[in-house]
Design a protein around this motif. Structure first.
Motif, PDB file in Angstrom:
ATOM      1  N   ILE A   3     -35.999  20.964 -21.340  1.00  0.00           N
ATOM      2  CA  ILE A   3     -35.525  22.181 -20.709  1.00  0.00           C
ATOM      3  C   ILE A   3     -35.751  22.207 -19.231  1.00  0.00           C
ATOM      4  O   ILE A   3     -34.952  22.753 -18.503  1.00  0.00           O
ATOM      5  N   VAL A   4     -36.839  21.644 -18.760  1.00  0.00           N
ATOM      6  CA  VAL A   4     -37.148  21.768 -17.342  1.00  0.00           C
ATOM      7  C   VAL A   4     -36.148  21.014 -16.479  1.00  0.00           C
ATOM      8  O   VAL A   4     -35.883  21.386 -15.351  1.00  0.00           O
ATOM      9  N   VAL A   5     -35.581  19.933 -16.989  1.00  0.00           N
ATOM     10  CA  VAL A   5     -34.601  19.186 -16.211  1.00  0.00           C
ATOM     11  C   VAL A   5     -33.471  20.095 -15.802  1.00  0.00           C
ATOM     12  O   VAL A   5     -33.086  20.187 -14.644  1.00  0.00           O
ATOM     13  N   SER A   6     -32.900  20.786 -16.778  1.00  0.00           N
ATOM     14  CA  SER A   6     -31.823  21.700 -16.479  1.00  0.00           C
ATOM     15  C   SER A   6     -32.324  22.853 -15.641  1.00  0.00           C
ATOM     16  O   SER A   6     -31.619  23.376 -14.803  1.00  0.00           O
ATOM     17  N   LEU A   7     -33.554  23.261 -15.885  1.00  0.00           N
ATOM     18  CA  LEU A   7     -34.135  24.371 -15.140  1.00  0.00           C
ATOM     19  C   LEU A   7     -34.083  24.119 -13.654  1.00  0.00           C
ATOM     20  O   LEU A   7     -33.866  25.009 -12.857  1.00  0.00           O
ATOM     21  N   ALA A   8     -34.302  22.907 -13.250  1.00  0.00           N
ATOM     22  CA  ALA A   8     -34.344  22.589 -11.831  1.00  0.00           C
ATOM     23  C   ALA A   8     -32.986  22.718 -11.191  1.00  0.00           C
ATOM     24  O   ALA A   8     -32.870  22.749  -9.973  1.00  0.00           O
ATOM     25  N   SER A   9     -31.960  22.771 -11.980  1.00  0.00           N
ATOM     26  CA  SER A   9     -30.629  22.875 -11.434  1.00  0.00           C
ATOM     27  C   SER A   9     -30.087  24.279 -11.498  1.00  0.00           C
ATOM     28  O   SER A   9     -28.903  24.515 -11.321  1.00  0.00           O
ATOM     29  N   LEU A  10     -30.930  25.214 -11.823  1.00  0.00           N
ATOM     30  CA  LEU A  10     -30.576  26.573 -12.201  1.00  0.00           C
ATOM     31  C   LEU A  10     -29.642  27.428 -11.358  1.00  0.00           C
ATOM     32  O   LEU A  10     -29.942  28.521 -11.204  1.00  0.00           O
ATOM     33  N   CYS A  11     -28.556  27.117 -10.850  1.00  0.00           N
ATOM     34  CA  CYS A  11     -27.680  28.097 -10.179  1.00  0.00           C
ATOM     35  C   CYS A  11     -26.258  27.886 -10.562  1.00  0.00           C
ATOM     36  O   CYS A  11     -25.423  28.718 -10.363  1.00  0.00           O
ATOM     37  N   ILE A  12     -25.969  26.719 -10.971  1.00  0.00           N
ATOM     38  CA  ILE A  12     -24.700  26.330 -11.530  1.00  0.00           C
ATOM     39  C   ILE A  12     -23.571  26.200 -10.527  1.00  0.00           C
ATOM     40  O   ILE A  12     -23.565  26.785  -9.499  1.00  0.00           O
ATOM     41  N   HIS A  25     -30.208  19.196  -4.530  1.00  0.00           N
ATOM     42  CA  HIS A  25     -30.900  19.501  -5.778  1.00  0.00           C
ATOM     43  C   HIS A  25     -32.268  18.822  -5.851  1.00  0.00           C
ATOM     44  O   HIS A  25     -33.239  19.413  -6.319  1.00  0.00           O
ATOM     45  N   LYS A  26     -32.338  17.579  -5.394  1.00  0.00           N
ATOM     46  CA  LYS A  26     -33.636  16.899  -5.393  1.00  0.00           C
ATOM     47  C   LYS A  26     -34.622  17.633  -4.479  1.00  0.00           C
ATOM     48  O   LYS A  26     -35.794  17.791  -4.814  1.00  0.00           O
ATOM     49  N   THR A  27     -34.130  18.062  -3.318  1.00  0.00           N
ATOM     50  CA  THR A  27     -34.992  18.792  -2.393  1.00  0.00           C
ATOM     51  C   THR A  27     -35.528  20.062  -3.034  1.00  0.00           C
ATOM     52  O   THR A  27     -36.722  20.382  -2.931  1.00  0.00           O
ATOM     53  N   ILE A  28     -34.661  20.797  -3.718  1.00  0.00           N
ATOM     54  CA  ILE A  28     -35.075  22.018  -4.412  1.00  0.00           C
ATOM     55  C   ILE A  28     -36.166  21.716  -5.438  1.00  0.00           C
ATOM     56  O   ILE A  28     -37.163  22.433  -5.554  1.00  0.00           O
ATOM     57  N   GLY A  29     -35.997  20.622  -6.185  1.00  0.00           N
ATOM     58  CA  GLY A  29     -36.994  20.243  -7.175  1.00  0.00           C
ATOM     59  C   GLY A  29     -38.335  19.905  -6.550  1.00  0.00           C
ATOM     60  O   GLY A  29     -39.396  20.329  -7.047  1.00  0.00           O
ATOM     61  N   TYR A  30     -38.309  19.154  -5.450  1.00  0.00           N
ATOM     62  CA  TYR A  30     -39.560  18.791  -4.781  1.00  0.00           C
ATOM     63  C   TYR A  30     -40.259  20.029  -4.212  1.00  0.00           C
ATOM     64  O   TYR A  30     -41.489  20.144  -4.253  1.00  0.00           O
ATOM     65  N   ILE A  31     -39.471  20.955  -3.670  1.00  0.00           N
ATOM     66  CA  ILE A  31     -40.065  22.194  -3.141  1.00  0.00           C
ATOM     67  C   ILE A  31     -40.722  22.980  -4.268  1.00  0.00           C
ATOM     68  O   ILE A  31     -41.868  23.428  -4.153  1.00  0.00           O
ATOM     69  N   ILE A 126     -31.295  27.104 -11.661  1.00  0.00           N
ATOM     70  CA  ILE A 126     -31.599  28.067 -10.576  1.00  0.00           C
ATOM     71  C   ILE A 126     -31.156  27.572  -9.208  1.00  0.00           C
ATOM     72  O   ILE A 126     -30.945  28.357  -8.317  1.00  0.00           O
ATOM     73  N   GLY A 127     -31.038  26.280  -9.025  1.00  0.00           N
ATOM     74  CA  GLY A 127     -30.696  25.759  -7.700  1.00  0.00           C
ATOM     75  C   GLY A 127     -29.304  26.100  -7.236  1.00  0.00           C
ATOM     76  O   GLY A 127     -29.101  26.498  -6.092  1.00  0.00           O
ATOM     77  N   ASP A 128     -28.310  25.952  -8.122  1.00  0.00           N
ATOM     78  CA  ASP A 128     -26.920  26.150  -7.723  1.00  0.00           C
ATOM     79  C   ASP A 128     -26.636  27.559  -7.229  1.00  0.00           C
ATOM     80  O   ASP A 128     -25.744  27.764  -6.422  1.00  0.00           O
ATOM     81  N   ILE A 129     -27.381  28.524  -7.736  1.00  0.00           N
ATOM     82  CA  ILE A 129     -27.062  29.917  -7.417  1.00  0.00           C
ATOM     83  C   ILE A 129     -27.333  30.237  -5.955  1.00  0.00           C
ATOM     84  O   ILE A 129     -26.867  31.237  -5.435  1.00  0.00           O
ATOM     85  N   GLY A 130     -28.059  29.374  -5.285  1.00  0.00           N
ATOM     86  CA  GLY A 130     -28.314  29.585  -3.864  1.00  0.00           C
ATOM     87  C   GLY A 130     -27.225  29.057  -2.961  1.00  0.00           C
ATOM     88  O   GLY A 130     -27.238  29.310  -1.752  1.00  0.00           O
TER      89      GLY A 130
END
Length: 298
Positions: A3-12, A25-31, A126-130
């Protein structure tokens, strides 16, 4: 896949466009990783496939990669919300009832937050939504607007997804982790420190879960309805989408008809992209921390 893998991409994201691209997306995950509480960090490290070495950064691109593969094409609409507003007329807005349709990033975040504790299931994006153009319907989120960036033909959506962040990394940093560390420092003690708390003023997963009938648990595939039968306005995901969508009117379509967006347009908007990526990573951490540690910040 966890689940967390997809979680890191959370904005779609909208199709043909990889919300923020791999670098973003990688930057968002590292942050996000830098702000995880102890229980959340343990969950991430114990749940992620060993390929990712317990790091959200490299795992964050999984949802973008898989959506074009057999058996996963159903997940494409989960990366974006098509706001049917009037950005060229100066009117930007996002409405769940008007814009979400059968499924979108808003419902995906809510749906998979409710089942995040089941480690057999992927979660959300969550990332894509930004990314502002992941929250906009006009010209397919800018995918149908042809532009030039540093002499190369591209689309307006791709300018925001990849061109701006990749140029920022290439001219100012040694790589993605260096860029992420810079944004982490700005959140902790730099120019973002005074505003970061406002980014996570709405980060309570219960504000999304309580608005839905709890879906039945099962495998993460097209046989699971993304939306329960009852649906009202989402809270935190909708707040985030509205925040991003506001930039479509104030920023995205200002100067977008310049002959080359790699010059003045880049200079004006690179700071906005930096902030949106930082904001997404910080929100992701707070969202996960609230679920596993019971508080947004450790």
């Amino acid at each position: 896949m966890s689940i967390v893998v997809s979680l890191a991409s959370l904005c779609i994201l909208p199709i043909s466009v990889l919300g923020w691209g791999n670098s973003g997306h990688k930057t968002i995950g590292y942050i996000a990783q830098a702000f995880l509480g102890p229980r959340t960090l343990a969950f991430v490290q114990n749940t992620l496939d060993s390929t990712y070495s317990g790091q959200l950064g490299p795992a964050a691109i999984w949802a973008d990669q898989v959506k074009f593969t057999k058996g996963w094409t159903w997940s494409k609409p989960l990366h974006f919300v098509d706001a049917n507003d009037d950005p060229l007329g100066g009117s930007c807005s996002v409405s769940d009832s008007r814009d979400c349709g059968a499924s979108c990033i808003l419902s995906a975040i809510t749906n998979y937050t409710s089942r995040v504790h089941d480690t057999t299931l992927p979660a959300h994006f969550i990332g894509d939504i930004g990314q502002p153009l992941h929250c906009e319907a006009y010209k397919v989120g800018g995918n149908d607007i042809t532009e030039t960036f540093d002499g190369s033909s591209t689309e307006l959506h791709a300018v925001w997804d990849t061109k701006i962040p990749e140029k920022t990394i290439s001219i100012g940093f040694s790589g993605i982790t260096d860029y992420a560390n810079s944004l982490i420092t700005r959140i902790k003690s730099g120019d973002y420190a005074s505003v970061a708390a406002s980014w996570i003023s709405c980060t309570d997963p219960s504000l999304s879960q309580k608005r839905f009938d709890k879906p039945a648990l099962g495998d993460f595939d097209h046989t699971i309805p993304m939306l329960p039968s009852k649906r009202t306005d989402l809270e935190c995901p909708l707040v985030w989408a509205q925040d991003s969508n506001s930039l479509v009117c104030s920023t995205v379509f200002t100067g977008y008809q310049d002959p080359d967006l790699g010059t003045t347009y880049y200079t004006n908007n690179a700071p906005i992209v930096d902030q949106q990526i930082a904001k997404s990573g910080y929100r992701l951490a707070a969202w996960l921390n609230t679920i596993f540690d019971g508080t947004a910040l450790p």
